[in-house]
Write an enzyme that holds these catalytic residues in place. Structure first.
Site, mmCIF file in Angstrom:
data_model
loop_
_atom_site.group_PDB
_atom_site.id
_atom_site.type_symbol
_atom_site.label_atom_id
_atom_site.label_comp_id
_atom_site.label_asym_id
_atom_site.label_seq_id
_atom_site.Cartn_x
_atom_site.Cartn_y
_atom_site.Cartn_z
ATOM 1 N N GLY A 110 0.826 -1.197 0.000
ATOM 2 C CA GLY A 110 0.000 0.000 0.000
ATOM 3 C C GLY A 110 0.866 1.254 0.000
ATOM 4 N N ASP A 111 0.574 2.152 0.949
ATOM 5 C CA ASP A 111 1.364 3.389 1.065
ATOM 6 C C ASP A 111 2.266 3.341 2.299
ATOM 7 O OD1 ASP A 111 -0.788 3.448 2.810
ATOM 8 O OD2 ASP A 111 -1.055 5.614 2.691
ATOM 9 N N GLU A 112 2.693 2.138 2.657
ATOM 10 C CA GLU A 112 3.525 1.952 3.844
ATOM 11 C C GLU A 112 4.925 1.468 3.448
ATOM 12 O OE1 GLU A 112 2.479 0.390 8.160
ATOM 13 O OE2 GLU A 112 2.677 -1.259 6.741
#
Length: 221
Positions: A110-112
């Site tokens: 994801g955005d991690e």
């Protein structure tokens, strides 16, 4: 002599074929260890390189980071998934450039993202975190439009000394908690020196974290 030359001639194509096959396998392995969108290492490859950094007995301070983008869902919702992919790619590029002389970085999903870096002292770590946060908060351009993004960064700071080597999983666990706390207050960065988790663990992860099956209030995600 002629028989030997004939045998070598017959074996040459086979050897060349095995060489090509070996290179092809290495390329497949390399692709499997890299995130397709950013080119950053995936979790397994990141853990290997991070472990090498953690095993080195030096006087440097080690920081283990968990980074989560702020405003990413809004970018996806307003501008579409291609814009979101562009934001992830640019974030990965910035992180790779930032971490290259310091350590290693990976996209967790994801955005991690996560990173492990070495610095000569805690003040240098704090300076690097300030620089990284400012850079990640710089707008990303997509189709001629600036995409506003922020970032929440949590870090565990490990100072050198006697004792067993630092375990990456425990450091990531508390860095994730610190990141979560920062995110609740609007973003930024923060550091902890404690390896003691503050949140309940579900499926080996912080309660409320993606992948545990529960949200922060304990309900289903």
């Amino acid at each position: 002599m002629s028989d030997t030359l004939a045998a070598l001639s017959a074996a040459a194509p086979l050897a060349a074929g095995w060489t090509v096959h070996g290179l092809w396998q290495q390329r497949l392995i390399g692709r499997a260890e890299r995130d397709a969108l950013t080119g950053l290492p995936r979790r397994a490859a990141f853990e290997k390189s991070a472990a090498r950094i953690l095993r080195r007995r030096r006087r440097d301070v080690v920081a283990v980071l968990v980074i989560d983008l702020d405003g990413f869902k809004q970018v996806n919702d307003v501008h579409g998934h291609e814009a979101g992919d562009s934001a992830i790619r640019e974030t990965g590029r910035r992180l790779a450039q930032w971490a290259e002389p310091l350590g290693t970085v990976a996209r967790l999903g994801g955005d991690e993202f996560a990173a492990v870096i070495r610095c000569p002292d805690p003040d240098t770590v704090r300076g690097e975190l300030t620089h990284l946060h400012q850079w990640l908060c710089s707008p990303i351009t997509y189709d001629g439009l600036p995409l506003p993004l922020g970032a929440s960064i949590g870090a565990y700071l490990h100072t050198p000394g006697p004792g067993p080597a630092l375990e990456l999983s425990g450091a990531l666990r508390v860095a994730d908690e610190v990141m979560y706390g920062v995110k609740q207050t609007g973003g930024g960065w923060s550091v902890t020196r404690s390896l003691t988790p503050s949140y309940r663990t579900v499926n080996g992860r912080r309660d409320g974290r993606r992948g545990t099956g529960l949200d922060a209030e304990g309900g289903p995600r």
